[in-house]
Design an enzyme around this catalytic site. Sequence first.
Site, PDB file in Angstrom:
ATOM      1  N   CYS A   2       8.527  11.268  -0.876  1.00  0.00           N
ATOM      2  CA  CYS A   2       9.473  12.368  -1.025  1.00  0.00           C
ATOM      3  C   CYS A   2      10.207  12.253  -2.362  1.00  0.00           C
ATOM      4  O   CYS A   2      10.384  11.165  -2.890  1.00  0.00           O
ATOM      5  CB  CYS A   2      10.532  12.437   0.081  1.00  0.00           C
ATOM      6  SG  CYS A   2       9.830  12.472   1.721  1.00  0.00           S
ATOM      7  N   ARG A  27       5.256  12.933  -5.456  1.00  0.00           N
ATOM      8  CA  ARG A  27       5.794  12.058  -4.411  1.00  0.00           C
ATOM      9  C   ARG A  27       5.603  12.633  -3.006  1.00  0.00           C
ATOM     10  O   ARG A  27       5.929  11.991  -2.008  1.00  0.00           O
ATOM     11  CB  ARG A  27       7.293  11.831  -4.653  1.00  0.00           C
ATOM     12  CG  ARG A  27       7.615  11.252  -6.007  1.00  0.00           C
ATOM     13  CD  ARG A  27       9.093  11.008  -6.141  1.00  0.00           C
ATOM     14  NE  ARG A  27       9.541  10.012  -5.186  1.00  0.00           N
ATOM     15  CZ  ARG A  27       9.460   8.710  -5.367  1.00  0.00           C
ATOM     16  NH1 ARG A  27       8.975   8.232  -6.474  1.00  0.00           N
ATOM     17  NH2 ARG A  27       9.885   7.868  -4.452  1.00  0.00           N
ATOM     18  N   TRP A  73       7.027  14.422   1.953  1.00  0.00           N
ATOM     19  CA  TRP A  73       5.785  13.907   2.519  1.00  0.00           C
ATOM     20  C   TRP A  73       6.160  13.455   3.933  1.00  0.00           C
ATOM     21  O   TRP A  73       6.904  12.498   4.112  1.00  0.00           O
ATOM     22  CB  TRP A  73       5.253  12.728   1.698  1.00  0.00           C
ATOM     23  CG  TRP A  73       3.899  12.262   2.113  1.00  0.00           C
ATOM     24  CD1 TRP A  73       2.698  12.752   1.702  1.00  0.00           C
ATOM     25  CD2 TRP A  73       3.594  11.200   3.024  1.00  0.00           C
ATOM     26  NE1 TRP A  73       1.666  12.062   2.296  1.00  0.00           N
ATOM     27  CE2 TRP A  73       2.182  11.111   3.116  1.00  0.00           C
ATOM     28  CE3 TRP A  73       4.375  10.304   3.774  1.00  0.00           C
ATOM     29  CZ2 TRP A  73       1.526  10.171   3.910  1.00  0.00           C
ATOM     30  CZ3 TRP A  73       3.716   9.375   4.578  1.00  0.00           C
ATOM     31  CH2 TRP A  73       2.312   9.318   4.643  1.00  0.00           C
ATOM     32  N   ASN A  99      15.132  10.475   1.175  1.00  0.00           N
ATOM     33  CA  ASN A  99      13.797   9.916   0.999  1.00  0.00           C
ATOM     34  C   ASN A  99      13.808   8.530   1.629  1.00  0.00           C
ATOM     35  O   ASN A  99      14.657   7.709   1.293  1.00  0.00           O
ATOM     36  CB  ASN A  99      13.487   9.821  -0.508  1.00  0.00           C
ATOM     37  CG  ASN A  99      12.301   8.934  -0.805  1.00  0.00           C
ATOM     38  OD1 ASN A  99      11.405   8.807   0.017  1.00  0.00           O
ATOM     39  ND2 ASN A  99      12.293   8.324  -1.975  1.00  0.00           N
ATOM     40  N   GLY A 100      12.901   8.276   2.568  1.00  0.00           N
ATOM     41  CA  GLY A 100      12.841   6.969   3.218  1.00  0.00           C
ATOM     42  C   GLY A 100      12.668   7.135   4.714  1.00  0.00           C
ATOM     43  O   GLY A 100      12.324   8.214   5.192  1.00  0.00           O
ATOM     44  N   GLU A 477     -13.843   1.292  -5.835  1.00  0.00           N
ATOM     45  CA  GLU A 477     -12.950   2.226  -6.511  1.00  0.00           C
ATOM     46  C   GLU A 477     -13.613   3.599  -6.661  1.00  0.00           C
ATOM     47  O   GLU A 477     -12.976   4.640  -6.444  1.00  0.00           O
ATOM     48  CB  GLU A 477     -12.540   1.641  -7.876  1.00  0.00           C
ATOM     49  CG  GLU A 477     -11.674   2.523  -8.740  1.00  0.00           C
ATOM     50  CD  GLU A 477     -10.375   2.958  -8.081  1.00  0.00           C
ATOM     51  OE1 GLU A 477     -10.011   2.459  -7.017  1.00  0.00           O
ATOM     52  OE2 GLU A 477      -9.730   3.861  -8.643  1.00  0.00           O
ATOM     53  N   LYS A 481     -12.103   7.038  -5.130  1.00  0.00           N
ATOM     54  CA  LYS A 481     -11.817   8.229  -5.953  1.00  0.00           C
ATOM     55  C   LYS A 481     -12.516   9.451  -5.370  1.00  0.00           C
ATOM     56  O   LYS A 481     -11.923  10.510  -5.225  1.00  0.00           O
ATOM     57  CB  LYS A 481     -12.302   8.047  -7.402  1.00  0.00           C
ATOM     58  CG  LYS A 481     -11.499   7.197  -8.325  1.00  0.00           C
ATOM     59  CD  LYS A 481     -10.158   7.739  -8.714  1.00  0.00           C
ATOM     60  CE  LYS A 481      -9.085   7.337  -7.751  1.00  0.00           C
ATOM     61  NZ  LYS A 481      -8.453   6.054  -7.909  1.00  0.00           N
ATOM     62  N   GLU A 484     -10.990  10.571  -1.901  1.00  0.00           N
ATOM     63  CA  GLU A 484      -9.607  11.070  -1.872  1.00  0.00           C
ATOM     64  C   GLU A 484      -9.437  12.441  -2.515  1.00  0.00           C
ATOM     65  O   GLU A 484      -8.552  13.188  -2.120  1.00  0.00           O
ATOM     66  CB  GLU A 484      -8.613  10.054  -2.442  1.00  0.00           C
ATOM     67  CG  GLU A 484      -8.639   9.847  -3.936  1.00  0.00           C
ATOM     68  CD  GLU A 484      -7.520   8.912  -4.418  1.00  0.00           C
ATOM     69  OE1 GLU A 484      -7.784   8.133  -5.321  1.00  0.00           O
ATOM     70  OE2 GLU A 484      -6.395   8.993  -3.894  1.00  0.00           O
ATOM     71  N   HIS A 500     -27.383  -4.745   6.416  1.00  0.00           N
ATOM     72  CA  HIS A 500     -26.903  -5.402   7.630  1.00  0.00           C
ATOM     73  C   HIS A 500     -26.204  -4.410   8.550  1.00  0.00           C
ATOM     74  O   HIS A 500     -25.232  -4.755   9.222  1.00  0.00           O
ATOM     75  CB  HIS A 500     -25.979  -6.567   7.252  1.00  0.00           C
ATOM     76  CG  HIS A 500     -26.684  -7.639   6.496  1.00  0.00           C
ATOM     77  ND1 HIS A 500     -27.594  -8.495   7.088  1.00  0.00           N
ATOM     78  CD2 HIS A 500     -26.678  -7.955   5.186  1.00  0.00           C
ATOM     79  CE1 HIS A 500     -28.092  -9.311   6.160  1.00  0.00           C
ATOM     80  NE2 HIS A 500     -27.557  -8.998   4.999  1.00  0.00           N
ATOM     81  N   LYS A 595       1.754  10.253  -4.361  1.00  0.00           N
ATOM     82  CA  LYS A 595       1.498   9.280  -5.426  1.00  0.00           C
ATOM     83  C   LYS A 595       2.165   7.940  -5.163  1.00  0.00           C
ATOM     84  O   LYS A 595       1.603   6.895  -5.425  1.00  0.00           O
ATOM     85  CB  LYS A 595       2.016   9.866  -6.739  1.00  0.00           C
ATOM     86  CG  LYS A 595       1.811   9.001  -7.950  1.00  0.00           C
ATOM     87  CD  LYS A 595       0.401   9.124  -8.444  1.00  0.00           C
ATOM     88  CE  LYS A 595       0.122   8.218  -9.618  1.00  0.00           C
ATOM     89  NZ  LYS A 595      -1.309   7.919  -9.705  1.00  0.00           N
TER      90      LYS A 595
HETATM   91  C1  F6R Z   1      -5.649   5.959  -5.286  1.00  0.00           C
HETATM   92  C2  F6R Z   1      -4.280   5.516  -5.470  1.00  0.00           C
HETATM   93  C3  F6R Z   1      -3.691   4.632  -4.433  1.00  0.00           C
HETATM   94  C4  F6R Z   1      -2.690   3.638  -5.071  1.00  0.00           C
HETATM   95  C5  F6R Z   1      -1.954   2.866  -3.968  1.00  0.00           C
HETATM   96  C6  F6R Z   1      -1.038   1.823  -4.554  1.00  0.00           C
HETATM   97  O1  F6R Z   1      -6.072   6.762  -6.347  1.00  0.00           O
HETATM   98  O2  F6R Z   1      -3.624   5.874  -6.412  1.00  0.00           O
HETATM   99  O3  F6R Z   1      -4.667   3.965  -3.711  1.00  0.00           O
HETATM  100  O4  F6R Z   1      -3.395   2.763  -5.898  1.00  0.00           O
HETATM  101  O5  F6R Z   1      -1.228   3.758  -3.197  1.00  0.00           O
HETATM  102  O6  F6R Z   1      -0.100   2.396  -5.395  1.00  0.00           O
HETATM  103  P1  F6R Z   1       0.639   1.547  -6.491  1.00  0.00           P
HETATM  104  O7  F6R Z   1      -0.366   1.100  -7.486  1.00  0.00           O
HETATM  105  O8  F6R Z   1       1.647   2.479  -7.075  1.00  0.00           O
HETATM  106  O9  F6R Z   1       1.268   0.378  -5.790  1.00  0.00           O
END
Ligand code: F6R
Length: 600
Positions: A2, A27, A73, A99-100, A477, A481, A484, A500, A595
């Site tokens: 948030c 956020r 969020w 927020n929280g 990774e 990507k 998501e 397996h 994010k």
């Molecule tokens: C995926 C992504 C998330 C963050 C994860 C950790 O693209 O961005 O998987 O890597 O939420 O976030 P940070 O790095 O901010 O601790």
Amino acid sequence: MCGIVGYIGYNNTKEILLNGLEKLEYRGYDSAGIAMLDDNDINLFKVKGRIAALRQRVNDTAASTMGIGHTRWATHGAPSAENAHPHQSTSGRFVLVHNGVIENYQELKRDYLDGIAFGSETDTEVIVQLVDKNAEKYGDTAEAFRQTINLLKGSYAIGLIDKQDKETIYVAKNKSPLLVGLGDGFNVVTSDAMATLKETDQYLEIFDREVVLVNRNFVEVQKLDGTAVTRSPFTAQIDVSDTEKGTYPHFMLKEIDEQPFVMRRIIQEYQDEHDRLKLDQDIRSAMKTCDRVYIIAAGTSYHAGLAGKRLLEKMAGIPVEVHVASEFSYNTPLLSEKPLFVFISQSGETADSRSVLVKIKEMGHPALTITNVPGSTLSREADFTLHLHAGPEIAVASTKAYSAQIAVLAILAVDTARAKGFELDFDPLQELAIAANAMEVLTEQKETIEELVRDNLGTTRNAFFIGRGSDYFVCLEGALKLKEISYIQAEGFAGGELKHGTIALIEEGTPVIALATQENVNYAIRSNVQEVVARGANDIIFSMKGLERDTDAFVVPQVHELLAPLVSVVPMQLLAYYAALHRDCDVDKPRNLAKSVTVE
Ligand code: F6R
């Protein structure tokens, strides 16, 4: 997660709030609202959806000189206009954004708010109802606010407006980020300086369990017992243009393209005037004296941690364990005698990582945070910080922070190796410069990748990524990507592991993306590709120059094999980007995500 923004000043409240919220959408973006105070009343606007929807909903009310806004969020209660913030007390006197997560909201409701009709399903509404009740009891809003904050357990960043007080925004924080921005005749409140940079670059940090009274001409920071605290502001080192898309259609594409420049900035920042590595002496000695490194991270940062393990073990000879933060907090493994904890986090705010940091600090262990946000919670609370210098990362899917994390880990590994007296045949600054050039070449091959996506991922419902050694980490990774942002179900696998069990999922035409950048496993991974091709898979091989075969779909330029993840990840990021674009997905703000994940 948030995002919160607040403004008290002389004009333009609506635009400052809406512009700020747009910048904070990373956020959370499932519902939003603003409240503005005019001469007579509080004007409250709330919508399910994004800030664009809120903009349409907000009408031109009487000129307002103060207000608070929120982008959400959802944690407690589904995304809806009712559950969106600001929440208003039943009497209508107070509005509040939060927020929280308030962990004891049910107890507070039961013990103090019996008989009050709640208008939402949120934990937040308890706070505003409590402030209202305490205001009646104490006859003073500041005291009512402090008394209320004292009762809260959990995480919070809060902004409160009292209809009867046109001079103050009441602010408090614990664990969730919040800053006060200082202006001339106005002040702002924000979850992230980036959101209000157009107004000011001067910010005041707020510490946990502090309360702040924000007036248009002054700011008063207090402890919870009401005693005043003095603190100097800091200058936010963010370039406004870094927070804009410019001519790019999406932040993600801009951030993918920025990676070569980020590599060069890291080289500059970690180099002294004699072109030697420059690192804090205390970090060097912590690395040298520990007997084991525990890397703690989540998501993409966890994947960078896996690459970091390989760099640290190969070059510096330190045993490294990499742990998913949310698991470590509840299932702590046996620790070595002299552990060093390394937290990797783009945002520096991830709640799962922070709870590990709090725990290991209680145990008395040292911590180093590698982050893109130096003033963040994980940075402030660790003993040492290494900065990623990647510039603000705004797309929800992390790209440039991942490559910056690996580059900084490579520098840390070499520095530690040298501190331990190891002879290395690896000049990190030179090798990173070569990788930066290779990344630049890759970012110019977008059309080829777009074509690969059209031909191979157009309508698929799933995809597999296979690789061995550090290619396996990049596969994890690449799959993250892709899923998501394009919502294609994707999994990364160690090349030898697929047979397996998971090979049962391979059908005629299933895309299997294979990475082949590591010489010692080049033969083995190609055998794994043959195994899936024999069962109908559509293989798409990404190899490195020098290891390529005629039938490979794409060849990345040659770099030192320890830095191969830096280059092989670029086409993986572009694959995900074009797959999402092809499916008309919201690239920068994928569904259900945010994010900065500040709830456990
Ligand atoms: C995926 C992504 C998330 C963050 C994860 C950790 O693209 O961005 O998987 O890597 O939420 O976030 P940070 O790095 O901010 O601790």
